[in-house]
Design an enzyme around this catalytic site. Structure first.
Site, PDB file in Angstrom:
ATOM      1  N   ARG A   1       1.027  82.644 126.627  1.00 52.08           N
ATOM      2  CA  ARG A   1       1.916  82.594 125.448  1.00 52.08           C
ATOM      3  C   ARG A   1       1.246  83.287 124.270  1.00 52.08           C
ATOM      4  O   ARG A   1       1.910  83.961 123.476  1.00 52.08           O
ATOM      5  CB  ARG A   1       2.251  81.145 125.090  1.00 52.08           C
ATOM      6  CG  ARG A   1       3.242  80.532 126.048  1.00 52.08           C
ATOM      7  CD  ARG A   1       3.565  79.095 125.688  1.00 52.08           C
ATOM      8  NE  ARG A   1       2.413  78.223 125.843  1.00 52.08           N
ATOM      9  CZ  ARG A   1       1.822  77.544 124.860  1.00 52.08           C
ATOM     10  NH1 ARG A   1       2.300  77.602 123.638  1.00 52.08           N
ATOM     11  NH2 ARG A   1       0.755  76.792 125.091  1.00 52.08           N
TER      12      ARG A   1
ATOM     13  N   HIS B   1       0.079  69.884 128.342  1.00 52.23           N
ATOM     14  CA  HIS B   1       0.065  71.346 128.291  1.00 52.23           C
ATOM     15  C   HIS B   1       1.482  71.801 128.628  1.00 52.23           C
ATOM     16  O   HIS B   1       2.060  71.327 129.605  1.00 52.23           O
ATOM     17  CB  HIS B   1      -0.940  71.889 129.310  1.00 52.23           C
ATOM     18  CG  HIS B   1      -1.276  73.325 129.113  1.00 52.23           C
ATOM     19  ND1 HIS B   1      -0.357  74.328 129.281  1.00 52.23           N
ATOM     20  CD2 HIS B   1      -2.431  73.927 128.743  1.00 52.23           C
ATOM     21  CE1 HIS B   1      -0.944  75.491 129.028  1.00 52.23           C
ATOM     22  NE2 HIS B   1      -2.194  75.263 128.687  1.00 52.23           N
TER      23      HIS B   1
END
Ligand SMILES: Cc1cc2nc3c(=O)[nH]c(=O)nc-3n(C[C@H](O)[C@H](O)[C@H](O)COP(=O)(O)OP(=O)(O)OC[C@H]3O[C@@H](n4cnc5c(N)ncnc54)[C@H](O)[C@@H]3O)c2cc1C
Length: 583
Positions: A263, A241
């Site tokens: 994001r 991640h």
């Protein structure tokens, strides 16, 4: 107390693990036949352990008008770099819709809603539609709490703080007879014979220096499956991640994940000089898939363009502090605990090992090569291929957990029988587990763990090549030998609540699975999804894609490659084009 007293129990269905997969399996098996005796054995406390509880971002399901299962399927296949088993991926995208309705309407979950009453779905990276269902940014707690309540309400047997150690086959070796466990609290061995067993201990790449999964995860199920001779696929595919919290060396918060929705909502990644850099690597910028963003941050780290602790900055301030606080309350509070202002300032992040796409090969009813053994969730391989989309993890565990529950209930009715165990297998398994309790030279578990972390992060991590994998291989062989020969520190010989012993067992399993990751990574001489070989930086022809399959042979591993079957769509095609009007 190193004698090996053993309790024996019998059940129709034994479920190992109480995450999304295990809990759903228990509920479905019970619904299919309430008279079955169902037992969940779990290393931690039911409802309080595993990664499903840690799910922040949410759950992918093609619910909205304008979205479709075909679109979700294509995102999954393309995200997985054409390695997923397409039939399993198809089951995932269809089953996810059913499960979300089941979670809301039958099990009592509340997910966030739009003003018009429809379920709110947010953006996650690598997807062409905003399809991630969530409860704020603490979705897993909502799901696991409701599932656990339902399990408690149904009289399903629980063996909490019981750790599964090894599968025990029938005397003729043709079927699974049961599982050897240890009661962590008393140290007593427990042999549970069962007609059907579900492996759902949830993988979890905790052999890397930075990692996200819960502390109870040490790849136990994968190591057990390898020891039983089962085939595992795609083990080289370890997902990093991109945005693990980087809060310094001496806190367990380092490595914990800051969710993808940040994001997705428009967060920026900045280098040490405060400049955005993602556009250099991918036109989608910060919304590129996890593998691409992780590699980009890693490249900036290697070039020395880093934040003070050696990572990158995640910045949300341009989206408005109040807005960020409202949308990402849990994340903002977590960062504040570590001294960062996520809403108005910026936070240091580093790629962190998050998920294993690889696992035990299985059929669409979750059965495996070993009669009587089923698998679901992160212990299984094939659904995600080379990369898992954010939001497809909990969908995978709940969809296939439910299928496994249905299938096991049917199997028990049709052909489930109790098999006599190969008693010498039980004795040998106890001997193997007891090994570090005998006298000998004490081993420094912390030092071994640090060397394992460094080996996997530096030589079998985000970027690999033949030389680094050879180094990892040699280092893991030496570390495994050291671990096997040593005994526990401080003369810890009692099995009851012996955390040093469990640490030793954890490390042994992590070592086994790390060695298979390295073998699979050596066998894949191309770059795909999460697997990047600096010496083979290009993907090979998608049309002739293969996946890796590894088996343990005594103390060694045999790895081969198997052609991917494109059962629904071929590289270059799209189900969206094949199903016009359903896009
Ligand atoms: C921080 C974090 C955030 C995440 N966010 C998302 C997200 O937003 N969306 C998404 O789709 N996915 C997300 N994931 C991935 C998701 O959590 C997993 O894909 C999924 O929940 C795995 O479910 P599971 O049932 O297979 O395993 P788990 O939920 O991990 O459960 C495993 C169970 O097995 C038990 N166990 C382990 N070893 C043994 C043993 N030897 N004996 C007995 N029991 C054992 C554990 O105690 C646990 O109860 C996230 C993961 C993490 C770590």
């Amino acid at each position: 107390m190193t004698g090996s007293a053993m309790r024996r129990l019998t059940t129709d269905i034994l479920i190992l693990g109480a995450g999304g997969a295990g809990l759903f399996a228990a509920l479905h098996a019970h619904a299919a036949n309430p008279s079955l005796s169902i037992t969940i054995a779990v290393k931690g406390l039911l409802g309080k352990c595993g990664c499903t509880r840690m799910v922040q971002g949410g759950y992918n399901a093609a619910l909205a008008s304008g979205d479709s299962v075909e679109r979700h399927f294509m995102d999954t296949i393309e995200g997985g770099a054409w390695l997923p088993d397409q039939d399993l991926a198809w089951i995932l995208v269809n089953g996810a819709i059913e499960r979300i309705h089941e979670l809301e309407n039958e099990l009592g979950c509340f997910f966030d809603r739009n003003p018009d009453g429809t379920i709110h779905q947010k953006a996650f990276a690598g997807q062409t539609f905003d399809r991630t269902v969530h409860k704020g940014d603490l979705t897993g707690i909502e799901i696991v709490n409701r599932l656990a309540e339902q399990v408690w309400a149904r009289g399903i047997h629980r063996l909490e703080e019981h750790r599964a150690l090894e599968f025990i086959k029938s005397a003729d070796g043709s079927a699974l007879a049961g599982v050897l466990l240890v009661d962590i609290r008393t140290g007593e061995y427990v042999y549970v014979e069962a007609k059907a067993v579900l492996l759902s201990t949830g993988g979890g790449p905790t052999m890397y220096k930075y990692h996200t999964p819960s502390g109870d995860k040490s790849c136990d199920g994968l190591a057990m499956a390898l020891s039983a001779g089962l085939p595992l696929r795609d083990l080289e595919m370890v997902q990093f991640h991109p945005t693990g919290l980087l809060a310094g060396e001496y806190t367990r918060m380092t490595g914990t994940v800051l969710e993808e929705g940040l994001r997705g909502a428009g967060g920026y990644l900045l280098d040490g000089g405060g400049e955005r850099f993602m556009q250099k690597y991918d036109a989608r910028g910060e919304r590129a898939t996890r593998d691409i963003v992780s590699r980009a941050i890693y490249a900036e780290m290697r070039a020395g363009n880093t934040s003070p602790h050696g990572g990158a900055w995640l910045s949300m301030a341009h989206l408005g502090a109040d807005n960020v606080r409202r949308q990402f309350k849990g994340m903002v509070e977590r960062c504040a605990d570590c001294g960062f202002d996520l809403a108005g300032g910026r936070v240091e992040v580093v790629p962190t090992a998050h998920y294993m796409m690889g696992g035990v090969e299985f059929a669409d009813d979750c059965s495996t090569e070993l009669r009587g053994l089923f698998v679901a969730g992160e212990d299984s391989g094939g659904v995600h291929g080379a990369n898992r989309l954010g939001g497809n993890g909990v969908a995978n565990s709940t969809v296939f957990g439910g299928i496994a529950g249905d299938a096991m209930a049917g199997w028990v009715a049709r052909e489930g029988t109790l098999h006599s165990a190969a008693e010498q297998m039980i004795e040998a398994a106890i001997k193997r587990s007891d090994r570090p309790l005998h006298a000998g030279e004490a081993v420094d578990l912390e030092a071994i763990r640090d060397r394992l972390y460094a080996t996997m992060w530096d030589d079998a991590g985000i970027v690999r090549d033949a030389a680094s994998l050879d180094r990892a291989d040699a280092s893991l062989a030496a570390l495994s030998a050291e671990l096997e020969q040593g005994t526990l520190p401080h003369g810890a010989r009692d099995r009851a609540f012996n955390l040093a012993w469990h640490d030793w067992l954890n490390l042994r399993n992590l070592m086994t699975v790390s060695r298979s990751i390295v073998q699979a990574a050596k066998a894949r001489e191309d770059s795909r999804g999460a697997h990047f070989r600096a010496d083979f930086p290009k993907s090979s022809d998608l049309r002739t894609s293969v996946y890796t399959r590894i088996r343990r042979k005594d103390n060694d591993f045999a790895c081969d490659t198997v052609p991917v079957r494109f059962t629904r769509v071929r590289p270059g095609e799209s189900l969206l084009a094949l199903a016009p009007g359903r896009n």
